[in-house]
Scaffold this active site. Structure first.
Site, PDB file in Angstrom:
ATOM      1  N   LYS A  50       8.746   4.190  -4.350  1.00  0.00           N
ATOM      2  CA  LYS A  50       9.196   5.549  -4.009  1.00  0.00           C
ATOM      3  C   LYS A  50      10.616   5.542  -3.430  1.00  0.00           C
ATOM      4  O   LYS A  50      11.480   6.260  -3.926  1.00  0.00           O
ATOM      5  CB  LYS A  50       8.269   6.199  -2.971  1.00  0.00           C
ATOM      6  CG  LYS A  50       6.835   6.388  -3.403  1.00  0.00           C
ATOM      7  CD  LYS A  50       6.037   7.114  -2.337  1.00  0.00           C
ATOM      8  CE  LYS A  50       6.050   6.418  -0.990  1.00  0.00           C
ATOM      9  NZ  LYS A  50       5.289   5.169  -0.895  1.00  0.00           N
ATOM     10  N   ARG A  94       1.164  12.766   2.951  1.00  0.00           N
ATOM     11  CA  ARG A  94       0.353  11.545   2.876  1.00  0.00           C
ATOM     12  C   ARG A  94      -1.124  11.829   3.084  1.00  0.00           C
ATOM     13  O   ARG A  94      -1.929  10.909   3.087  1.00  0.00           O
ATOM     14  CB  ARG A  94       0.831  10.552   3.920  1.00  0.00           C
ATOM     15  CG  ARG A  94       1.837   9.553   3.340  1.00  0.00           C
ATOM     16  CD  ARG A  94       2.030   8.466   4.359  1.00  0.00           C
ATOM     17  NE  ARG A  94       2.459   7.199   3.869  1.00  0.00           N
ATOM     18  CZ  ARG A  94       3.701   6.856   3.591  1.00  0.00           C
ATOM     19  NH1 ARG A  94       4.661   7.719   3.618  1.00  0.00           N
ATOM     20  NH2 ARG A  94       3.990   5.615   3.245  1.00  0.00           N
ATOM     21  N   ARG A  96       9.737  -8.208   0.292  1.00  0.00           N
ATOM     22  CA  ARG A  96      10.549  -7.409   1.221  1.00  0.00           C
ATOM     23  C   ARG A  96      10.385  -7.937   2.654  1.00  0.00           C
ATOM     24  O   ARG A  96      11.329  -7.920   3.429  1.00  0.00           O
ATOM     25  CB  ARG A  96      10.157  -5.931   1.152  1.00  0.00           C
ATOM     26  CG  ARG A  96      11.028  -5.081   2.059  1.00  0.00           C
ATOM     27  CD  ARG A  96      10.840  -3.602   1.844  1.00  0.00           C
ATOM     28  NE  ARG A  96       9.519  -3.157   2.269  1.00  0.00           N
ATOM     29  CZ  ARG A  96       9.060  -1.917   2.097  1.00  0.00           C
ATOM     30  NH1 ARG A  96       9.823  -1.017   1.487  1.00  0.00           N
ATOM     31  NH2 ARG A  96       7.872  -1.580   2.509  1.00  0.00           N
ATOM     32  N   ARG A 123      10.443  -6.105   8.042  1.00  0.00           N
ATOM     33  CA  ARG A 123       9.839  -4.883   8.601  1.00  0.00           C
ATOM     34  C   ARG A 123       8.505  -5.229   9.262  1.00  0.00           C
ATOM     35  O   ARG A 123       7.686  -5.918   8.653  1.00  0.00           O
ATOM     36  CB  ARG A 123       9.631  -3.856   7.473  1.00  0.00           C
ATOM     37  CG  ARG A 123      10.454  -2.602   7.661  1.00  0.00           C
ATOM     38  CD  ARG A 123      10.402  -1.727   6.464  1.00  0.00           C
ATOM     39  NE  ARG A 123       9.103  -1.078   6.279  1.00  0.00           N
ATOM     40  CZ  ARG A 123       8.863  -0.165   5.341  1.00  0.00           C
ATOM     41  NH1 ARG A 123       9.835   0.207   4.526  1.00  0.00           N
ATOM     42  NH2 ARG A 123       7.675   0.378   5.225  1.00  0.00           N
ATOM     43  N   ARG A 141      -2.486  -0.467   5.117  1.00  0.00           N
ATOM     44  CA  ARG A 141      -1.716   0.646   4.526  1.00  0.00           C
ATOM     45  C   ARG A 141      -2.304   1.027   3.161  1.00  0.00           C
ATOM     46  O   ARG A 141      -2.348   2.196   2.799  1.00  0.00           O
ATOM     47  CB  ARG A 141      -0.242   0.256   4.388  1.00  0.00           C
ATOM     48  CG  ARG A 141       0.469   0.293   5.738  1.00  0.00           C
ATOM     49  CD  ARG A 141       1.792  -0.444   5.711  1.00  0.00           C
ATOM     50  NE  ARG A 141       2.751   0.101   4.778  1.00  0.00           N
ATOM     51  CZ  ARG A 141       3.840  -0.544   4.378  1.00  0.00           C
ATOM     52  NH1 ARG A 141       4.108  -1.749   4.836  1.00  0.00           N
ATOM     53  NH2 ARG A 141       4.680   0.018   3.532  1.00  0.00           N
TER      54      ARG A 141
HETATM   55  P1  B4P Z   1       9.143   1.085  -1.985  1.00  0.00           P
HETATM   56  O1  B4P Z   1       7.822   1.450  -2.574  1.00  0.00           O
HETATM   57  O2  B4P Z   1      10.330   1.806  -2.505  1.00  0.00           O
HETATM   58  O3  B4P Z   1       8.903   1.161  -0.407  1.00  0.00           O
HETATM   59  P2  B4P Z   1       8.926   2.390   0.573  1.00  0.00           P
HETATM   60  O4  B4P Z   1       9.557   3.592   0.004  1.00  0.00           O
HETATM   61  O5  B4P Z   1       9.535   1.842   1.819  1.00  0.00           O
HETATM   62  O6  B4P Z   1       7.442   2.864   0.801  1.00  0.00           O
HETATM   63  P3  B4P Z   1       6.381   2.523   1.868  1.00  0.00           P
HETATM   64  O7  B4P Z   1       5.166   3.323   1.503  1.00  0.00           O
HETATM   65  O8  B4P Z   1       6.240   1.037   1.910  1.00  0.00           O
HETATM   66  O9  B4P Z   1       6.904   2.983   3.307  1.00  0.00           O
HETATM   67  P4  B4P Z   1       7.315   4.358   4.034  1.00  0.00           P
HETATM   68  O10 B4P Z   1       8.674   4.120   4.545  1.00  0.00           O
HETATM   69  O11 B4P Z   1       7.104   5.569   3.208  1.00  0.00           O
HETATM   70  O12 B4P Z   1       9.530  -0.438  -2.245  1.00  0.00           O
HETATM   71  C1  B4P Z   1       8.821  -1.561  -1.825  1.00  0.00           C
HETATM   72  C2  B4P Z   1       9.489  -2.854  -2.277  1.00  0.00           C
HETATM   73  O13 B4P Z   1       9.323  -3.033  -3.681  1.00  0.00           O
HETATM   74  C3  B4P Z   1      11.006  -2.911  -2.040  1.00  0.00           C
HETATM   75  O14 B4P Z   1      11.342  -4.152  -1.496  1.00  0.00           O
HETATM   76  C4  B4P Z   1      11.629  -2.752  -3.422  1.00  0.00           C
HETATM   77  O15 B4P Z   1      12.853  -3.449  -3.571  1.00  0.00           O
HETATM   78  C5  B4P Z   1      10.572  -3.333  -4.336  1.00  0.00           C
HETATM   79  N1  B4P Z   1      10.540  -2.677  -5.648  1.00  0.00           N
HETATM   80  C6  B4P Z   1      10.548  -1.355  -5.895  1.00  0.00           C
HETATM   81  N2  B4P Z   1      10.494  -1.112  -7.220  1.00  0.00           N
HETATM   82  C7  B4P Z   1      10.434  -2.353  -7.838  1.00  0.00           C
HETATM   83  C8  B4P Z   1      10.343  -2.774  -9.219  1.00  0.00           C
HETATM   84  N3  B4P Z   1      10.280  -1.902 -10.241  1.00  0.00           N
HETATM   85  N4  B4P Z   1      10.285  -4.102  -9.455  1.00  0.00           N
HETATM   86  C9  B4P Z   1      10.333  -5.005  -8.435  1.00  0.00           C
HETATM   87  N5  B4P Z   1      10.422  -4.660  -7.115  1.00  0.00           N
HETATM   88  C10 B4P Z   1      10.483  -3.350  -6.831  1.00  0.00           C
HETATM   89  O16 B4P Z   1       6.252   4.456   5.251  1.00  0.00           O
HETATM   90  C11 B4P Z   1       6.145   3.456   6.272  1.00  0.00           C
HETATM   91  C12 B4P Z   1       5.134   3.905   7.366  1.00  0.00           C
HETATM   92  O17 B4P Z   1       5.616   5.113   8.032  1.00  0.00           O
HETATM   93  C13 B4P Z   1       3.734   4.299   6.883  1.00  0.00           C
HETATM   94  O18 B4P Z   1       2.861   3.194   6.738  1.00  0.00           O
HETATM   95  C14 B4P Z   1       3.270   5.275   8.038  1.00  0.00           C
HETATM   96  O19 B4P Z   1       2.813   4.569   9.165  1.00  0.00           O
HETATM   97  C15 B4P Z   1       4.551   6.001   8.415  1.00  0.00           C
HETATM   98  N6  B4P Z   1       4.716   7.283   7.682  1.00  0.00           N
HETATM   99  C16 B4P Z   1       5.688   7.590   6.752  1.00  0.00           C
HETATM  100  N7  B4P Z   1       5.535   8.834   6.284  1.00  0.00           N
HETATM  101  C17 B4P Z   1       4.441   9.359   6.927  1.00  0.00           C
HETATM  102  C18 B4P Z   1       3.746  10.598   6.860  1.00  0.00           C
HETATM  103  N8  B4P Z   1       4.127  11.592   6.023  1.00  0.00           N
HETATM  104  N9  B4P Z   1       2.659  10.791   7.659  1.00  0.00           N
HETATM  105  C19 B4P Z   1       2.254   9.851   8.506  1.00  0.00           C
HETATM  106  N10 B4P Z   1       2.845   8.627   8.612  1.00  0.00           N
HETATM  107  C20 B4P Z   1       3.923   8.385   7.828  1.00  0.00           C
END
Ligand code: B4P
Length: 191
Positions: free
Chosen positions: A13, A88, A127, A133, A144
């Protein structure tokens, strides 16, 4: 255009949102990033959120809605946005719907990035080595994923019922996934 990006942790995402904002010239609103900045600032809200995030759970709906409302009130969000990480759970989906209805700015497109769990674990482990992180440890990632399947997956149906959901395969290179997302958005603007 108002876009919501949905998908499991590690589905890509945040990665795809960064590419889409360049392509579409829209602001990227990531609730994960909003929370990580609050943690960095050392605010009371940030400290509370850190404890929850480090367990891999969801920060409370009230805190999230407050943060989101504040962000959506900024001038750059008036012409559209890419929302990444919110909603979420169903309560957040309903709250967002009400908030955007009040602003007369409904969601135009919900993009679900589908991915296999094993792939997520590999990506997040990578990552964890690169960025360190605190919520990327194996145990927290497992939690998660559980939270995602229990609480976030039902949000997909919410947007199916609204007639704005499209699904895209999250496997393949970052560029391949990006081309799929662009294809879906193109079809939506042409229809
Ligand atoms: P991403 O999937 O892009 O990671 P993200 O956006 O950080 O999502 P995530 O769900 O982990 O965390 P968020 O910040 O929303 O990428 C992951 C990895 O994969 C990266 O290293 C990337 O380089 C790699 N990658 C991507 N595409 C690839 C491909 N095609 N091939 C190879 N590698 C690839 O949330 C973090 C925490 O915040 C949650 O657990 C929760 O506690 C809190 N939170 C956030 N929003 C919330 C909400 N609305 N309500 C309640 N809590 C919330």
């Amino acid at each position: 255009m108002r876009i919501v990006l949905l998908g499991a942790p590690g589905s890509g995402k945040g990665t795809q949102a960064a590419l889409l904002i360049e392509e579409l010239g829209l602001p990227h609103i990531s609730t994960g990033e909003l929370l990580r900045s609050a943690v960095k600032s050392g605010s009371e809200l940030g400290m509370k959120a850190k404890a929850v995030m480090d367990r891999g759970e969801l920060v409370s709906d009230d805190i999230m809605l407050g943060l989101l409302e504040e962000r959506l009130s900024l001038a750059d969000a008036k012409t559209g946005f890419i929302l990444d990480g919110y909603p979420r759970n169903l309560a957040q989906a309903r709250a967002l719907d009400e908030l955007l209805a009040r602003l007369d700015q409904p969601v135009d497109e919900a993009l679900q990035i589908d991915i296999d769990v094993d792939m997520v674990v590999t990506r997040i482990a990578k990552r964890a080595l690169e960025e360190g992180r605190s919520d990327d440890t194996e145990e927290v990632v497992r939690n998660r994923m559980k939270v995602y399947f229990d609480q976030t997956a039902p949000v997909v149906d919410f947007y199916v019922q609204k007639g704005v959901l499209s699904r895209v395969l999250g496997q393949g290179t970052i560029e391949e996934v990006f081309q799929r997302l662009k294809g879906v958005l193109q079809m939506r603007t042409e229809s």
